[in-house]
Design an enzyme around this catalytic site. Structure first.
Site, PDB file in Angstrom:
ATOM      1  N   GLY A 284       0.746  -1.272   0.177  1.00 48.29           N
ATOM      2  CA  GLY A 284       0.074  -0.040  -0.019  1.00 48.29           C
ATOM      3  C   GLY A 284       0.791   1.340  -0.203  1.00 48.29           C
ATOM      4  N   GLU A 323       3.879  -6.553   1.943  1.00 45.91           N
ATOM      5  CA  GLU A 323       3.896  -6.921   0.651  1.00 45.91           C
ATOM      6  C   GLU A 323       3.807  -5.712  -0.451  1.00 45.91           C
ATOM      7  OE1 GLU A 323      -0.145  -8.576   0.892  1.00 45.91           O
ATOM      8  OE2 GLU A 323       0.806 -10.521   1.638  1.00 45.91           O
ATOM      9  N   PRO A 324       4.850  -4.947  -0.493  1.00 47.35           N
ATOM     10  CA  PRO A 324       4.798  -3.960  -1.296  1.00 47.35           C
ATOM     11  C   PRO A 324       4.725  -4.151  -2.837  1.00 47.35           C
ATOM     12  CG  PRO A 324       7.203  -4.118  -0.604  1.00 47.35           C
ATOM     13  CD  PRO A 324       6.251  -5.001   0.147  1.00 47.35           C
ATOM     14  N   ARG A 326       3.614  -1.542  -5.895  1.00 50.86           N
ATOM     15  CA  ARG A 326       4.143  -0.675  -6.694  1.00 50.86           C
ATOM     16  C   ARG A 326       5.233   0.188  -6.106  1.00 50.86           C
ATOM     17  NH1 ARG A 326      -0.809   2.513  -7.403  1.00 50.86           N
ATOM     18  NH2 ARG A 326      -1.598   0.965  -6.388  1.00 50.86           N
ATOM     19  N   ARG A 361      -4.645   3.192 -15.828  1.00 51.17           N
ATOM     20  CA  ARG A 361      -4.646   3.879 -14.699  1.00 51.17           C
ATOM     21  C   ARG A 361      -5.419   5.248 -14.561  1.00 51.17           C
ATOM     22  NH1 ARG A 361      -1.610   5.173 -11.294  1.00 51.17           N
ATOM     23  NH2 ARG A 361      -2.466   3.925  -9.509  1.00 51.17           N
ATOM     24  N   TYR A 365      -8.598   5.036 -12.619  1.00 57.44           N
ATOM     25  CA  TYR A 365      -8.473   5.893 -11.143  1.00 57.44           C
ATOM     26  C   TYR A 365      -8.128   7.310 -11.305  1.00 57.44           C
ATOM     27  CZ  TYR A 365      -6.936   1.361 -10.776  1.00 57.44           C
ATOM     28  OH  TYR A 365      -6.653  -0.500 -10.841  1.00 57.44           O
ATOM     29  N   CYS A 395     -10.198   4.185 -29.332  1.00 60.54           N
ATOM     30  CA  CYS A 395     -11.487   4.945 -29.843  1.00 60.54           C
ATOM     31  C   CYS A 395     -12.316   5.290 -28.586  1.00 60.54           C
ATOM     32  CB  CYS A 395     -12.167   3.852 -30.822  1.00 60.54           C
ATOM     33  SG  CYS A 395     -11.223   3.365 -32.161  1.00 60.54           S
ATOM     34  N   GLU A 396     -11.842   6.209 -27.600  1.00 61.28           N
ATOM     35  CA  GLU A 396     -12.589   6.352 -26.473  1.00 61.28           C
ATOM     36  C   GLU A 396     -12.033   7.813 -25.960  1.00 61.28           C
ATOM     37  OE1 GLU A 396     -13.643   3.930 -23.337  1.00 61.28           O
ATOM     38  OE2 GLU A 396     -13.314   1.930 -24.539  1.00 61.28           O
TER      39      GLU A 396
HETATM   40  N1  LLP Z   1      -1.204  -7.002  -1.087  1.00 59.18           N
HETATM   41  C1  LLP Z   1      -2.435  -7.243  -1.386  1.00 59.18           C
HETATM   42  C2  LLP Z   1      -3.078  -8.385  -0.627  1.00 59.18           C
HETATM   43  C3  LLP Z   1      -2.835  -6.753  -2.379  1.00 59.18           C
HETATM   44  O1  LLP Z   1      -4.136  -6.860  -2.729  1.00 59.18           O
HETATM   45  C4  LLP Z   1      -2.316  -5.598  -3.039  1.00 59.18           C
HETATM   46  C5  LLP Z   1      -2.716  -4.920  -4.068  1.00 59.18           C
HETATM   47  C6  LLP Z   1      -0.580  -5.431  -2.649  1.00 59.18           C
HETATM   48  C7  LLP Z   1      -0.275  -6.266  -1.580  1.00 59.18           C
HETATM   49  C8  LLP Z   1       0.284  -4.346  -3.328  1.00 59.18           C
HETATM   50  O2  LLP Z   1      -0.286  -3.133  -3.176  1.00 59.18           O
HETATM   51  P1  LLP Z   1       0.583  -2.041  -3.700  1.00 59.18           P
HETATM   52  O3  LLP Z   1       1.720  -1.900  -2.677  1.00 59.18           O
HETATM   53  O4  LLP Z   1       0.959  -2.024  -4.826  1.00 59.18           O
HETATM   54  O5  LLP Z   1      -0.256  -0.779  -3.492  1.00 59.18           O
HETATM   55  N2  LLP Z   1      -4.666  -1.662 -10.351  1.00 59.18           N
HETATM   56  C9  LLP Z   1      -4.422  -0.733  -8.947  1.00 59.18           C
HETATM   57  C10 LLP Z   1      -3.778  -1.263  -7.798  1.00 59.18           C
HETATM   58  C11 LLP Z   1      -4.581  -2.573  -7.240  1.00 59.18           C
HETATM   59  C12 LLP Z   1      -3.788  -3.037  -6.092  1.00 59.18           C
HETATM   60  C13 LLP Z   1      -4.648  -4.186  -5.660  1.00 59.18           C
HETATM   61  N3  LLP Z   1      -3.938  -5.049  -4.507  1.00 59.18           N
HETATM   62  C14 LLP Z   1      -3.484   0.594  -9.619  1.00 59.18           C
HETATM   63  O6  LLP Z   1      -3.046   0.634 -10.796  1.00 59.18           O
HETATM   64  O7  LLP Z   1      -3.350   1.344  -8.679  1.00 59.18           O
END
Ligand code: LLP
Length: 466
Positions: A284, A323-324, A326, A361, A365, A395-396
């Site tokens: 997150g 669990e990083p 991004r 994205r 979002y 095409c959007e």
């Molecule tokens: N752990 C779990 C259980 C998750 O569901 C996720 C992301 C992460 C870790 C990693 O999250 P991060 O550190 O990357 O924020 N498509 C969306 C993001 C969806 C994330 C879903 N789960 C976007 O492009 O922003």
């Protein structure tokens, strides 16, 4: 802007303007990359990925928690080269489907470093996880407990007395193929599986609602009210070994406070049952998509979550996982496009050769990015630039990559660099409008190599059965 200057924190580490005034990533001139590999292309600085992986691991050490592990959320950039690199760096990996499990095993992650998530895991996905003997399945709901109980029953009854568990494969180095046990016989699985329970701690961070997951009405995990029953139910299944709790409150969070509340919630559940051996705090941590954004540094975030875990009473000998996704990959990557058209009505529209098929994205979002002409770079907001909208080729009307761009006199043929596209761009890419998906190019010390080739027209018809 003077040449030889390093670029902002939005770009991969080590990016700069070279002597020709061109944007350089991983020591490679982006104009030359565009010429050699075509556009659109995902360009990734290999050293940046490694540096971020090491920063997370090091931060855990510095935060004074011995049993601390960094689990790459593979959904952020699910390609073998990225996964293999993180496996080499000693990270763990989380997968959210059988396909991601296949990719992780194939890239060289040892099964004992893999976790599986998902709010709707199928029987076959659970069976594949059991057969591969991954470290942890993160249980999301009561139906999943029932499914696992049935699967493990089959496994146990199929075990001949005295029969040893099938042999765990030795760790296979990155780049080599490792498959989950082939064959479908339940005897290939082990008879007990370590699991975590996913809690929804009712913590809402400030992020887009589509990527917020910790609030009470989330589709993920057990509500706090259901946790005691979930624990009891898991403990009643002989083959399940409850190791601890998991939570992931959402993505692209730029504040630290929600993570403290999350750690406190998990600690509280643990203390109610005499403590767990594993606490997984999810991912997150947000990233900078534009120069103006300054998310917490990796060290600060890790220090905060570990500190909060200790303060909340999670014992120092427990295993802590984060669990990083991004935060490991987003700023390691840029996308290169070529301008195809420039036209003016109310706005100046700069049409490029990619769009929502390589970066969904902005569309999903409202994500904000910045863009630059690769050989006429100016800092964001520089005087004399042309305010423009960078539009994709699809095409959007919503197919816009950067709504509030400003470029130096953009014209057809210009190469555009959009930084911070290393997370969830490749992962969510599509063939919309029959556009082949871009290649992934790794750059390091001036050398570039394709690690995922561009799709071909043949790929577009490869699944046809006529
Ligand atoms: N752990 C779990 C259980 C998750 O569901 C996720 C992301 C992460 C870790 C990693 O999250 P991060 O550190 O990357 O924020 N498509 C969306 C993001 C969806 C994330 C879903 N789960 C976007 O492009 O922003």
């Amino acid at each position: 802007m003077a040449t030889g200057t390093s670029l902002s924190h939005v770009f991969p580490l080590g990016s700069r303007l070279n002597e020709r005034g061109h944007v350089e990533v991983g020591g490679c001139d982006t104009i030359e990359l565009a010429r050699e590999f075509g556009t659109p292309a995902y360009v990734v600085a290999e050293d940046d990925l490694r540096a971020r992986a090491r920063a997370f691991v090091q931060a855990g050490r510095e935060a004074g928690h011995e049993d601390f592990h960094v689990v790459f959320a593979s959904k952020a950039f699910p390609c073998t080269a990225v996964l293999g690199l993180f496996a080499e760096e000693g990270l763990w990996c989380d997968v959210a489907s059988a396909g991601e499990l296949h990719l992780a095993l194939n890239a060289g992650f040892a099964p004992e470093r893999i976790l599986m998530h998902g709010n709707a895991k199928s029987v076959s996905e659970l069976e594949m996880a059991l057969r591969a003997r991954i470290a942890l399945i993160v249980i999301d709901n009561f139906d999943e407990i029932d499914r696992l109980a049935r699967l493990l029953d089959v496994v146990q009854s199929a075990h001949a007395p005295g029969r040893a568990e099938s042999v765990r494969p030795a760790h296979v180095p990155a780049g080599r193929t490792v498959h989950a046990r082939s064959g479908t016989g339940p005897h290939a699985a082990r008879s007990s599986q370590d699991v975590l329970i996913r809690a929804t701690p009712d913590v809402r961070g400030d992020t887009h609602e589509k990527i917020s997951t910790g609030q009470a009405d989330s589709k993920f995990g057990f509500s706090m009210a259901d946790i005691p029953a979930a624990i009891e139910r898991v403990q009643s299944v002989a083959g399940l070994s409850l190791q601890g709790m998991h939570a992931h409150i959402g993505s692209q969070l730029l504040e630290l406070e929600p993570f403290r509340r999350e750690a406190a919630a998990l600690a509280q559940i643990g203390s109610g049952v005499g403590g767990f051996s594993i606490y997984d705090l999810g991912g997150g941590l947000g990233v900078a998509y534009t120069e103006a954004q300054h998310p917490p540094e990796i060290e600060e975030w890790v220090g905060t979550v570990v500190g909060a875990a200790h303060e909340a009473g999670i014992p120092p000998h427990a295993r802590l996982l984060v669990e990083p996704g991004r935060a490991l990959t987003a700023n390691a990557g840029v996308t290169l496009y070529t301008v195809e058209s420039v036209k003016r009505n109310v706005f100046t529209w700069v049409g490029v050769d990619g769009g929502m098929s390589d970066n969904l994205r902005p569309m999903l979002y409202g994500a904000v990015y910045e863009a630059h002409v690769a050989d006429r770079f100016n800092p964001v907001g520089a005087a004399g630039e042309t305010p423009c909208v960078i539009a994709g080729k699809h095409c959007e009307s919503g197919d816009v990559i950067v709504r509030d761009a400003s470029l130096d006199d953009p014209r057809p043929g210009d190469v555009i660099v959009v930084p911070a596209t290393g997370a969830y761009g490749f992962a969510m890419a599509s063939n919309y409008n029959g556009v082949p998906r871009p290649p992934v190019v790794f750059c390091k010390d001036g050398d570039a190599r394709v690690v995922v080739r561009r799709e071909s027209f043949e790929d577009l018809t490869a699944r046809d059965v006529l």
